[in-house]
Motif scaffolding. Structure first.
Motif, PDB file in Angstrom:
ATOM      1  N   GLY A 282       0.830  -1.346  -0.124  1.00 14.72           N
ATOM      2  CA  GLY A 282      -0.010   0.051  -0.162  1.00 14.72           C
ATOM      3  C   GLY A 282       0.715   1.294  -0.031  1.00 14.72           C
ATOM      4  N   GLN A 283       1.907   1.011  -0.203  1.00 15.83           N
ATOM      5  CA  GLN A 283       3.090   2.271  -0.202  1.00 15.83           C
ATOM      6  C   GLN A 283       3.222   2.866  -1.622  1.00 15.83           C
ATOM      7  N   LEU A 284       2.763   2.118  -2.723  1.00 15.34           N
ATOM      8  CA  LEU A 284       2.920   2.719  -3.879  1.00 15.34           C
ATOM      9  C   LEU A 284       1.755   2.471  -4.875  1.00 15.34           C
ATOM     10  N   ARG A 285       1.321   3.482  -5.751  1.00 16.42           N
ATOM     11  CA  ARG A 285       0.461   3.031  -6.843  1.00 16.42           C
ATOM     12  C   ARG A 285       1.331   3.286  -7.924  1.00 16.42           C
ATOM     13  N   VAL A 286       1.086   2.433  -8.996  1.00 19.32           N
ATOM     14  CA  VAL A 286       1.762   2.479 -10.294  1.00 19.32           C
ATOM     15  C   VAL A 286       0.787   2.841 -11.284  1.00 19.32           C
ATOM     16  N   ASP A 287       0.908   3.860 -12.136  1.00 16.86           N
ATOM     17  CA  ASP A 287       0.055   4.058 -13.418  1.00 16.86           C
ATOM     18  C   ASP A 287       0.655   3.693 -14.701  1.00 16.86           C
ATOM     19  N   TYR A 288       0.264   2.674 -15.057  1.00 19.73           N
ATOM     20  CA  TYR A 288       0.687   1.842 -16.531  1.00 19.73           C
ATOM     21  C   TYR A 288       0.047   2.852 -17.500  1.00 19.73           C
ATOM     22  N   ARG A 289       0.886   3.237 -18.522  1.00 21.91           N
ATOM     23  CA  ARG A 289       0.510   4.109 -19.602  1.00 21.91           C
ATOM     24  C   ARG A 289       1.303   3.196 -20.896  1.00 21.91           C
ATOM     25  N   LEU A 290       0.359   2.952 -21.901  1.00 22.33           N
ATOM     26  CA  LEU A 290       1.017   2.004 -22.943  1.00 22.33           C
ATOM     27  C   LEU A 290       1.298   2.978 -24.082  1.00 22.33           C
ATOM     28  N   ALA A 291       2.581   2.352 -24.830  1.00 24.19           N
ATOM     29  CA  ALA A 291       2.768   3.008 -26.112  1.00 24.19           C
ATOM     30  C   ALA A 291       2.914   2.010 -27.064  1.00 24.19           C
ATOM     31  N   THR A 292       3.321   2.457 -28.358  1.00 26.97           N
ATOM     32  CA  THR A 292       3.326   1.430 -29.572  1.00 26.97           C
ATOM     33  C   THR A 292       4.375   1.928 -30.384  1.00 26.97           C
ATOM     34  N   ILE A 293       5.703   2.632 -29.794  1.00 27.31           N
ATOM     35  CA  ILE A 293       6.645   3.229 -30.668  1.00 27.31           C
ATOM     36  C   ILE A 293       7.331   2.048 -31.525  1.00 27.31           C
ATOM     37  N   ILE A 294       7.469   0.816 -31.023  1.00 28.17           N
ATOM     38  CA  ILE A 294       8.119  -0.109 -31.721  1.00 28.17           C
ATOM     39  C   ILE A 294       7.373  -0.391 -33.137  1.00 28.17           C
ATOM     40  N   ASP A 295       5.997  -0.485 -32.832  1.00 21.69           N
ATOM     41  CA  ASP A 295       5.373  -0.610 -34.379  1.00 21.69           C
ATOM     42  C   ASP A 295       5.686   0.567 -35.217  1.00 21.69           C
ATOM     43  N   GLY A 296       5.717   1.433 -34.570  1.00 17.50           N
ATOM     44  CA  GLY A 296       6.174   2.678 -35.820  1.00 17.50           C
ATOM     45  C   GLY A 296       7.679   2.309 -36.129  1.00 17.50           C
TER      46      GLY A 296
END
Length: 257
Positions: A121-135
């Protein structure tokens, strides 16, 4: 008129005729260049119009369908998938691409520490997804894998499936994650995930437009690449002294207030 004068006039006329021929030749070359430039300009304009039209078509195709955020997504435009308690004192923002080898390396190095801190309960992680390898490399594996991960979020199994994807990441040049059957096969490694609802979500690309929007936000953010890891807004991935132990210490100190 003397012979000398006649020869002089004839020589002058000949020189004048030669100069006129040179001028006509120069004018002819100039007209040819102008016509050629005009043709090149028209062809170039046609090529530009063709590229714009092609790209416009691609944008339309790739962004087809409504933007459907996965269950529980939050943040601006609901582009973040949160893991951990919302009232944790520290927030780790992680921009990742499932085809990115550096992201896999980060996960292998920091995963156990991140799980320990979120479980406490000490950390919250916000995962954000990208697609740069596709590009960069071509293909759709980054987007398809991100869509599948969003589908796993709908089913309440994001973290486990996220880890499975990195544990089974193909080589960067291998677009294996473009195959939805492969993504569904990997779901079998997460208990309770491989359901008809999950399969339909993956096969329909339910969250593709959301993934596209997330990746566009990454591009607008001015980040240099994936992974980009921010602890309470500060980029710690660029900190050469950062280690899992140092991350744990900073998070725990923040938790103590």
């Amino acid at each position: 008129m003397s012979e000398k004068n006649r020869d002089g006039k004839r020589t002058a006329r000949e020189r004048l005729a030669v100069e006129r021929d040179k001028q006509r030749a120069a004018d002819k070359r100039r007209r040819a260049l102008i016509v050629g430039a005009a043709v090149v300009g028209v062809l170039g304009l046609a090529a530009v119009i063709g590229v714009v039209a092609a790209n416009a078509g691609k944008d339309t195709d790739d962004s087809a369908g409504p933007v459907v955020a996965p269950s529980g997504a939050n943040g601006e435009d609901n582009l973040a998938i949160p893991v951990g308690k919302g009232d944790a004192r520290s927030t780790l923002t992680v921009w990742e691409d499932f085809r990115c080898p550096a992201c896999q390396s980060f996960e292998q190095t920091y995963r156990s520490t991140i799980h320990e801190l979120t479980d406490a309960g000490q950390l919250r992680v916000d995962y954000r997804l990208a697609t740069i390898i596709d590009g960069n490399m071509g293909g759709t594996g980054s987007r398809n894998a991100a869509n599948a991960a969003a589908c796993a979020q709908d089913a309440g199994h994001f973290t486990a499936y996220h880890d499975v994807l990195y544990d089974n990441q193909p080589p960067e040049t291998d677009d294996a994650f473009a195959d939805n059957a492969k993504l569904i096969e990997l779901a079998g490694k997460v208990k309770g995930l491989d359901t008809p609802a999950f399969r339909k979500c993956v096969e329909d690309g339910r969250h593709n437009s959301w993934v596209d929007k997330s990746s566009a936000a990454f591009g607008k953010g001015g980040f240099s690449g994936t992974p980009t890891v921010l602890l309470n807004g500060k980029n710690i991935y660029q900190d050469q002294t950062m280690t899992p132990a140092k991350l744990k210490q900073q998070v725990q100190e923040a938790a103590r207030g």
